[in-house]
Design a protein around this motif. Structure first.
Motif, PDB file in Angstrom:
ATOM      1  N   LEU A  52       0.822  -1.196   0.000  1.00 23.99           N
ATOM      2  CA  LEU A  52       0.000   0.000   0.000  1.00 23.99           C
ATOM      3  C   LEU A  52       0.865   1.258   0.000  1.00 23.99           C
ATOM      4  CD1 LEU A  52      -2.718   1.484   0.319  1.00 23.99           C
ATOM      5  CD2 LEU A  52      -2.524   1.107   2.792  1.00 23.99           C
ATOM      6  N   LEU A  53       1.863   1.293   0.867  1.00 17.74           N
ATOM      7  CA  LEU A  53       2.712   2.484   0.955  1.00 17.74           C
ATOM      8  C   LEU A  53       3.547   2.667  -0.308  1.00 17.74           C
ATOM      9  CD1 LEU A  53       3.872   2.296   4.682  1.00 17.74           C
ATOM     10  CD2 LEU A  53       1.987   3.612   3.698  1.00 17.74           C
ATOM     11  N   ARG A  54       4.032   1.575  -0.862  1.00 15.77           N
ATOM     12  CA  ARG A  54       4.800   1.670  -2.107  1.00 15.77           C
ATOM     13  C   ARG A  54       3.927   2.185  -3.247  1.00 15.77           C
ATOM     14  NH1 ARG A  54       8.179  -4.090  -1.828  1.00 15.77           N
ATOM     15  NH2 ARG A  54       9.689  -3.421  -0.224  1.00 15.77           N
ATOM     16  N   ALA A  55       2.697   1.688  -3.329  1.00 16.53           N
ATOM     17  CA  ALA A  55       1.793   2.132  -4.389  1.00 16.53           C
ATOM     18  C   ALA A  55       1.458   3.602  -4.230  1.00 16.53           C
ATOM     19  CB  ALA A  55       0.517   1.287  -4.366  1.00 16.53           C
ATOM     20  N   ARG A  56       1.248   4.049  -3.008  1.00 21.63           N
ATOM     21  CA  ARG A  56       0.924   5.457  -2.779  1.00 21.63           C
ATOM     22  C   ARG A  56       2.089   6.366  -3.162  1.00 21.63           C
ATOM     23  NH1 ARG A  56      -3.073   6.980   0.875  1.00 21.63           N
ATOM     24  NH2 ARG A  56      -1.654   8.295   2.071  1.00 21.63           N
ATOM     25  N   ARG A  57       3.315   5.924  -2.855  1.00 19.67           N
ATOM     26  CA  ARG A  57       4.475   6.740  -3.237  1.00 19.67           C
ATOM     27  C   ARG A  57       4.605   6.857  -4.748  1.00 19.67           C
ATOM     28  NH1 ARG A  57       6.997   4.144   1.360  1.00 19.67           N
ATOM     29  NH2 ARG A  57       7.835   2.504   0.006  1.00 19.67           N
ATOM     30  N   GLY A  61      -2.080   4.374  -5.562  1.00 13.93           N
ATOM     31  CA  GLY A  61      -2.773   3.869  -4.384  1.00 13.93           C
ATOM     32  C   GLY A  61      -4.278   3.860  -4.466  1.00 13.93           C
ATOM     33  N   ALA A  62      -4.846   4.328  -5.577  1.00  9.71           N
ATOM     34  CA  ALA A  62      -6.307   4.397  -5.691  1.00  9.71           C
ATOM     35  C   ALA A  62      -6.930   3.010  -5.567  1.00  9.71           C
ATOM     36  CB  ALA A  62      -6.692   5.029  -7.027  1.00  9.71           C
ATOM     37  N   GLY A  63      -7.960   2.899  -4.725  1.00  6.66           N
ATOM     38  CA  GLY A  63      -8.691   1.646  -4.583  1.00  6.66           C
ATOM     39  C   GLY A  63      -8.044   0.633  -3.669  1.00  6.66           C
ATOM     40  N   LEU A  64      -6.913   0.963  -3.044  1.00  7.94           N
ATOM     41  CA  LEU A  64      -6.220   0.011  -2.178  1.00  7.94           C
ATOM     42  C   LEU A  64      -6.555   0.258  -0.708  1.00  7.94           C
ATOM     43  CD1 LEU A  64      -2.664  -0.128  -3.806  1.00  7.94           C
ATOM     44  CD2 LEU A  64      -4.692  -1.514  -4.316  1.00  7.94           C
ATOM     45  N   VAL A  65      -6.745  -0.826   0.022  1.00 10.65           N
ATOM     46  CA  VAL A  65      -7.023  -0.785   1.456  1.00 10.65           C
ATOM     47  C   VAL A  65      -6.026  -1.704   2.141  1.00 10.65           C
ATOM     48  CG1 VAL A  65      -8.690  -1.363   3.259  1.00 10.65           C
ATOM     49  CG2 VAL A  65      -9.469  -0.276   1.139  1.00 10.65           C
ATOM     50  N   GLY A  66      -5.381  -1.234   3.189  1.00  7.70           N
ATOM     51  CA  GLY A  66      -4.427  -2.067   3.915  1.00  7.70           C
ATOM     52  C   GLY A  66      -5.124  -3.080   4.805  1.00  7.70           C
ATOM     53  N   LEU A  67      -4.616  -4.311   4.817  1.00  7.47           N
ATOM     54  CA  LEU A  67      -5.140  -5.363   5.696  1.00  7.47           C
ATOM     55  C   LEU A  67      -4.022  -5.827   6.612  1.00  7.47           C
ATOM     56  CD1 LEU A  67      -7.182  -7.550   3.165  1.00  7.47           C
ATOM     57  CD2 LEU A  67      -8.010  -5.674   4.590  1.00  7.47           C
ATOM     58  N   THR A  68      -4.258  -5.797   7.925  1.00  6.41           N
ATOM     59  CA  THR A  68      -3.236  -6.233   8.879  1.00  6.41           C
ATOM     60  C   THR A  68      -3.825  -7.235   9.855  1.00  6.41           C
ATOM     61  OG1 THR A  68      -3.674  -4.447  10.478  1.00  6.41           O
ATOM     62  CG2 THR A  68      -2.066  -3.999   8.726  1.00  6.41           C
ATOM     63  N   PHE A  69      -2.978  -8.143  10.333  1.00  3.15           N
ATOM     64  CA  PHE A  69      -3.366  -9.170  11.304  1.00  3.15           C
ATOM     65  C   PHE A  69      -2.331  -9.173  12.422  1.00  3.15           C
ATOM     66  CE2 PHE A  69      -5.486 -10.253   7.466  1.00  3.15           C
ATOM     67  CZ  PHE A  69      -6.644 -10.935   7.817  1.00  3.15           C
ATOM     68  N   ASP A  70      -2.758  -8.802  13.618  1.00  2.00           N
ATOM     69  CA  ASP A  70      -1.851  -8.739  14.757  1.00  2.00           C
ATOM     70  C   ASP A  70      -1.686 -10.103  15.431  1.00  2.00           C
ATOM     71  OD1 ASP A  70      -1.955  -6.076  14.146  1.00  2.00           O
ATOM     72  OD2 ASP A  70      -2.501  -5.406  16.158  1.00  2.00           O
TER      73      ASP A  70
END
Length: 238
Positions: A52-57, A61-70
């Motif tokens: 996500l961060l690479r795409a935004r830079r 980044g349009a249409g991308l949502v970050g997914l995280t699992f702790d």
């Protein structure tokens, strides 16, 4: 990273069937599938925070949502990973590097959950998921002295990088505990970003805000959380 550019990042923990869950860290597989379909219907694609961060830079980044699992629960490999692959999604899994193959001893008196083994971590990394650090042990970082703090954030990164053969660039603060000292230690350890939760911190590369997702989050609730994120950060989902 100013607040108005904060990306929409969802925070999960465990995906499995359950009877009791006092800390609300578990999402049933059927509900998880519904939540992924909700993203699909809105034209969103779930990706790791790294991607996500690479795409935004790069302006993509349009249409991308970050997914995280702790926490690195073993059910990520058996339940979450197959569902993510069916949708063509990726995610970031924040692993407690000193507890591989163990259990979530920090969640007393909640239900015991198995944690990913070293082999499972390698498998999910090979499947395209990002492996991030959730510290060496699941402890409150502000309670540690400087030497202990540095050991926790640096050693965990070394273990996971050696395990996967890839650089570990993401960190997640256990319990969301992060102040200036903790964020500085994470940056000094070589991470490129860190995710926070539950604290009123200025948004930056080492305090990325996330939106909690639980088993009660139906489509209307997810939409409400998206709107709340937009109102509090100024983020515009193009």
């Amino acid at each position: 990273m100013p607040a108005e550019t904060a990306p929409f990042v969802l925070m999960y923990h465990s995906v499995q069937a359950y009877r009791a869950d006092p800390y609300r860290v578990t999402v049933r597989p059927g509900r998880f599938e519904e939540q992924l379909r909700w993203l699909d219907r809105r034209g969103r694609r779930g990706v790791s925070v790294r991607d996500l961060l690479r795409a935004r830079r790069a302006g993509r980044g349009a249409g991308l949502v970050g997914l995280t699992f702790d926490d690195g629960y073993a059910d990520f490999a058996t339940q979450a990973l197959p569902a993510l692959c069916r949708h063509g999604f990726t995610a970031t899994v924040f692993v407690v590097a000193g507890s591989l193959g163990g259990r979530n001893a920090w969640d007393e008196p909640g239900p015991r959950k198995e944690l990913l083994t070293a082999g499972q971590v390698r498998e999910i990394a090979a499947a395209g998921m990002e492996i991030g650090s959730h510290n060496l042990c699941h402890v409150h970082l502000p309670r540690l002295d400087p030497a202990q703090l540095n050991e926790q954030v640096r050693r965990s990164r070394q273990i996971l990088a050696a395990l996967t053969g890839e650089p570990v660039i993401g960190f997640c603060y256990p319990y969301g505990d992060a102040g200036p000292r903790e964020t500085a230690a994470v940056a000094a350890a070589g991470y490129e970003y860190a995710c926070a939760a539950g604290r009123d911190l200025p948004t930056g590369s080492f305090t990325l805000p996330r939106t909690f997702v639980g088993d009660h989050d139906t489509s209307p609730r997810l939409y409400a959380k998206l709107i709340r994120h937009r109102l509090t950060t100024g983020w515009v989902p193009v």
